[in-house]
Design a protein around this motif. Structure first.
Motif, PDB file in Angstrom:
ATOM      1  N   LEU A 261       0.836  -1.203   0.000  1.00 30.04           N
ATOM      2  CA  LEU A 261       0.000   0.000   0.000  1.00 30.04           C
ATOM      3  C   LEU A 261       0.868   1.250   0.000  1.00 30.04           C
ATOM      4  O   LEU A 261       1.896   1.307   0.679  1.00 30.04           O
ATOM      5  N   THR A 262       0.453   2.243  -0.737  1.00 26.71           N
ATOM      6  CA  THR A 262       1.122   3.540  -0.704  1.00 26.71           C
ATOM      7  C   THR A 262       0.688   4.299   0.543  1.00 26.71           C
ATOM      8  O   THR A 262      -0.433   4.116   1.027  1.00 26.71           O
ATOM      9  N   PRO A 263       1.540   5.150   1.086  1.00 27.39           N
ATOM     10  CA  PRO A 263       1.153   5.913   2.284  1.00 27.39           C
ATOM     11  C   PRO A 263      -0.097   6.754   2.033  1.00 27.39           C
ATOM     12  O   PRO A 263      -0.299   7.297   0.942  1.00 27.39           O
ATOM     13  N   GLY A 264      -0.938   6.843   3.039  1.00 24.23           N
ATOM     14  CA  GLY A 264      -2.157   7.635   2.920  1.00 24.23           C
ATOM     15  C   GLY A 264      -3.224   7.140   3.869  1.00 24.23           C
ATOM     16  O   GLY A 264      -2.961   6.339   4.786  1.00 24.23           O
ATOM     17  N   CYS A 265      -4.452   7.612   3.640  1.00 19.51           N
ATOM     18  CA  CYS A 265      -5.586   7.266   4.498  1.00 19.51           C
ATOM     19  C   CYS A 265      -6.434   6.209   3.796  1.00 19.51           C
ATOM     20  O   CYS A 265      -6.730   6.314   2.604  1.00 19.51           O
ATOM     21  N   TYR A 266      -6.864   5.206   4.567  1.00 14.59           N
ATOM     22  CA  TYR A 266      -7.700   4.133   4.044  1.00 14.59           C
ATOM     23  C   TYR A 266      -8.903   3.934   4.970  1.00 14.59           C
ATOM     24  O   TYR A 266      -8.859   4.293   6.159  1.00 14.59           O
TER      25      TYR A 266
ATOM     26  N   VAL B  16     -22.001  -3.811  10.812  1.00 15.16           N
ATOM     27  CA  VAL B  16     -20.961  -3.331   9.911  1.00 15.16           C
ATOM     28  C   VAL B  16     -20.238  -2.188  10.613  1.00 15.16           C
ATOM     29  O   VAL B  16     -20.880  -1.237  11.067  1.00 15.16           O
ATOM     30  N   VAL B  17     -18.934  -2.277  10.728  1.00 13.49           N
ATOM     31  CA  VAL B  17     -18.132  -1.265  11.404  1.00 13.49           C
ATOM     32  C   VAL B  17     -17.154  -0.678  10.382  1.00 13.49           C
ATOM     33  O   VAL B  17     -16.521  -1.410   9.624  1.00 13.49           O
ATOM     34  N   THR B  18     -17.094   0.651  10.350  1.00 15.11           N
ATOM     35  CA  THR B  18     -16.153   1.334   9.471  1.00 15.11           C
ATOM     36  C   THR B  18     -15.119   2.052  10.320  1.00 15.11           C
ATOM     37  O   THR B  18     -15.483   2.806  11.231  1.00 15.11           O
ATOM     38  N   LYS B  19     -13.824   1.809  10.045  1.00  9.98           N
ATOM     39  CA  LYS B  19     -12.757   2.435  10.806  1.00  9.98           C
ATOM     40  C   LYS B  19     -11.737   3.020   9.845  1.00  9.98           C
ATOM     41  O   LYS B  19     -11.620   2.581   8.691  1.00  9.98           O
ATOM     42  N   LYS B  20     -10.995   4.003  10.321  1.00 14.39           N
ATOM     43  CA  LYS B  20      -9.991   4.680   9.507  1.00 14.39           C
ATOM     44  C   LYS B  20      -8.607   4.120   9.840  1.00 14.39           C
ATOM     45  O   LYS B  20      -8.279   3.874  11.008  1.00 14.39           O
ATOM     46  N   LEU B  21      -7.808   3.901   8.791  1.00  9.39           N
ATOM     47  CA  LEU B  21      -6.438   3.423   8.972  1.00  9.39           C
ATOM     48  C   LEU B  21      -5.494   4.351   8.213  1.00  9.39           C
ATOM     49  O   LEU B  21      -5.686   4.601   7.019  1.00  9.39           O
ATOM     50  N   ILE B  22      -4.484   4.860   8.898  1.00  8.47           N
ATOM     51  CA  ILE B  22      -3.450   5.682   8.278  1.00  8.47           C
ATOM     52  C   ILE B  22      -2.209   4.817   8.060  1.00  8.47           C
ATOM     53  O   ILE B  22      -1.721   4.172   8.992  1.00  8.47           O
ATOM     54  N   VAL B  23      -1.725   4.790   6.821  1.00  8.14           N
ATOM     55  CA  VAL B  23      -0.519   4.032   6.487  1.00  8.14           C
ATOM     56  C   VAL B  23       0.598   5.031   6.176  1.00  8.14           C
ATOM     57  O   VAL B  23       0.432   5.937   5.355  1.00  8.14           O
ATOM     58  N   ARG B  24       1.733   4.859   6.826  1.00  3.05           N
ATOM     59  CA  ARG B  24       2.874   5.762   6.626  1.00  3.05           C
ATOM     60  C   ARG B  24       3.970   5.098   5.807  1.00  3.05           C
ATOM     61  O   ARG B  24       4.090   3.883   5.784  1.00  3.05           O
TER      62      ARG B  24
END
Length: 619
Positions: A596-601, A611-619
């Motif tokens: 994955l490229t860095p960013g917000c997913y 159904v649960v939606t969560k935010k993941l930040i990849v650096r």
């Protein structure tokens, strides 16, 4: 940079053009249509998992807009009618009647008659915030949000009780809460945004409650005077009695350390003074009442004087003057220094109204005080943490092919706020907004736009104007933002709404005193919410079934599943593209993120129950 801005403008116009035939023009103006289409979003956001609390009057619990868009799921959780005496009251309170659940609400039909008779305002506002439309195009903003209704009695204590009750219910439900208030008063709390309501609102905001309020409808009335005393001096103004009132209620506020004195006087049509009261000083704390005698006529007046308010240290007066025709009336104020403000509001039989009457600077007295429509934001909109919403006319494509609308509504109250507080905060569509009407109202006699049949009863939709309509629109947008990121603090929600507001030639012309930060932009607000790191303590029990560590993450992250069954985990980028899919088993699961490229997913987790939606930040 200019090219990016131009692209953004063109994309906005393109989205509006594609949706115009399908959606109500207010949704287009506020960019809700783009959220509904999930344009470059991982999913459509509809307010699911968020509760909108409405404090108002005139709730029709049976109206079909309070079902979802499929007309199968009823979304009002509870209602508290603070006026109804039959009980039972909510646990912990000793007044009013609480209704819990669909059966109880549908059985009672609507809230009881009160000082506003069988009203309609609450049903209309709730329909804007999250009405399902009942098969019409008049859908609200957050169509899957759930509701709490309080038919509220407007005193400090009852309003605070309403907020606390809503918060407690939201905690029991494990969901975030947005409280929408389409009312405002100039005598409740202080006009500089301090007082018991302000303290309680800040306390609840610190616990995650988002407060959205209408900014008021006195922008076209010169009901305010301000004067800076630099030495011992006396100013004069004429005041008129507001329409549909039994008199004037004049709120006066000075500067700490500078007491003031006032007198009222009566004049004939040539502005000759025919009677006047003695000067009354704020030094004399207490409640006073008297009569002004004018050539055999008499005018009742009463006032409450406060030498130093306990919340702000300011000398203050609440003056009520009964209406008498045949004379002109004036106010004289004397002080040795400091800034002085006064507002002229309606005095009505049930206490005080929230509409203004003019102060006048007559041509025969050019040295009298200047009058204006400034500082017009009242409680609770003037409280710092609240999101005070002004009203503008929706921008739309007219049948002629020309763009129409977009300007501030003349009635929308003007800022500024006091001190470092900027008011209003933002603007939303509030002119000719079509929404649901209570089918039980005894007070609405106007025309209706559309109607539907449901369970053998006719339900109508009507067009109303006011910041009362703009406030719940933004409350609905706040619900979309919280669905996108349930971990945001109330301060973050407000900041996101203000930072993503858009500006155009109308906001530039009228300025921040009328529009605040600009016009609400639901689409950009949701996008920003997805990329904003929230605050962990606002995780609700449903979200706590699944936790991500670390977040932000590097080459891998661990997802802990506290559920009893397997769950599907899907990771999307912000363009809506699925970039990773795996099955989560109960316990700790490790996800590799090297590709994955860095960013917000956005991580979507689906199990057998939720159904649960969560935010993941990849650096």
């Amino acid at each position: 940079m200019k090219r990016l801005v131009l692209f953004s403008v063109l994309m906005t116009l393109a989205l509006a053009g594609r949706s115009q035939a399908l959606l109500h023009r207010a949704a287009i103006d506020g960019r809700v249509d783009s959220v509904r289409m999930a344009w470059n979003l991982p999913q459509e956001f509809t307010g699911e998992g968020v509760i909108i609390g409405i404090t108002d009057w005139g709730f029709d619990y049976t109206h079909p807009v309070f079902y979802d868009t499929t007309m199968t799921h009823y979304r009002v959780l509870r209602a508290w009618d603070q006026f109804k005496t039959s009980g039972p009251a909510p646990a912990g309170y000793n007044y009013g009647t609480e209704y819990v659940g669909q059966d109880a609400l549908l059985a009672v039909h609507c809230d009881t008659s009160n000082v506003y008779d069988y009203a309609y305002h609450g049903t209309h506002c709730a329909g804007i915030a999250g009405g399902g439309g009942a098969g019409t195009q008049y859908r609200g903003v957050a169509v899957d949000a759930e509701f709490l209704f309080v038919s509220v009695s407007l005193s400090d204590e009852e309003v605070i009780d309403a907020w606390r009750w809503m918060y407690d219910v939201a905690q029991q439900e494990g969901k975030r809460l947005v409280i929408s208030m389409s009312w405002g008063l100039y005598w409740l709390d202080n006009m500089d945004g301090t007082g018991p309501l302000a303290e309680e609102m800040q306390r609840l905001a610190d616990l995650g409650v988002v407060f959205v309020t209408s900014a008021g409808n006195n922008g076209d009335e010169e009901d305010h005077i301000m004067h800076t005393f630099t030495q011992q001096d006396t100013i004069h103004t004429q005041f008129t009695f507001p329409h549909s009132s039994i008199g004037s209620s004049i709120t006066m506020m000075g500067t700490p350390g500078f007491p003031f004195a006032f007198s009222i006087f009566a004049m004939d049509n040539s502005y000759n003074v025919v009677a006047e009261t003695p000067f009354h000083s704020t030094i004399d704390d207490g409640i006073f009442e008297n009569w002004l005698v004018i050539n055999g006529d008499s005018v009742y007046y009463a006032f409450i004087a406060d030498s130093a308010n306990i919340y702000n240290g300011r000398p203050q007066v609440q003056l009520d003057v009964a209406k008498l025709t045949g004379y002109k009336f004036g106010l004289a104020v004397a002080a040795a220094g400091g800034d002085f403000h006064a507002w002229n509001m309606a005095l009505i039989e049930t206490k005080y109204g929230n509409w203004g009457g003019a102060f006048v600077k007559p041509s025969v007295h050019p040295d009298w005080a200047d009058v204006d429509a400034l500082y017009g934001i009242s409680t609770p909109a003037n409280i710092d943490i609240s999101i005070a919403v002004a009203a503008h006319k929706s921008r739309f494509m007219a049948p002629s092919g020309q763009m129409a609308g977009g300007a501030i509504a003349d009635f929308s109250s003007s800022g500024p706020g006091f001190g470092q507080v900027n008011k209003p905060d933002i603007s939303a569509p509030g002119n000719n907004i079509v929404s649901s009407l209570s089918s039980y109202t005894t007070t609405y006699t106007g025309n209706y736009t559309s109607s539907v049949q449901f369970n053998g009863r006719t339900y109508k939709f009507v067009s109303l104007s006011g910041t009362s309509m703009a406030g719940p629109f933004v409350a609905g947008v706040a619900a979309l933002v919280l669905q996108a990121n349930p971990n945001l603090s109330s301060e973050q929600v407000k900041s996101i709404l203000l930072e993503t507001a858009y500006n155009d030639q109308f906001t530039e012309q009228a300025g921040v005193l009328r529009f605040g930060a600009g016009k609400v932009n639901a689409y950009q607000a949701v996008l920003k919410a997805l990329t904003t790191v929230g605050v962990d303590e606002y995780v609700t029990p449903k979200e706590s079934l699944y936790t991500i560590y670390p977040n932000p993450a590097g080459s891998q992250c661990h997802v802990t599943a506290n559920s009893a069954s397997d769950a599907l985990c899907q990771l999307y980028d912000l363009s809506g593209r699925l970039v990773l899919q795996t099955l989560l088993t109960p316990g700790v699961n490790t996800l590799g993120l090297n590709d994955l490229t860095p960013g917000c997913y956005l991580m979507k987790i689906t199990d057998e129950q939720t159904v649960v939606t969560k935010k993941l930040i990849v650096r």
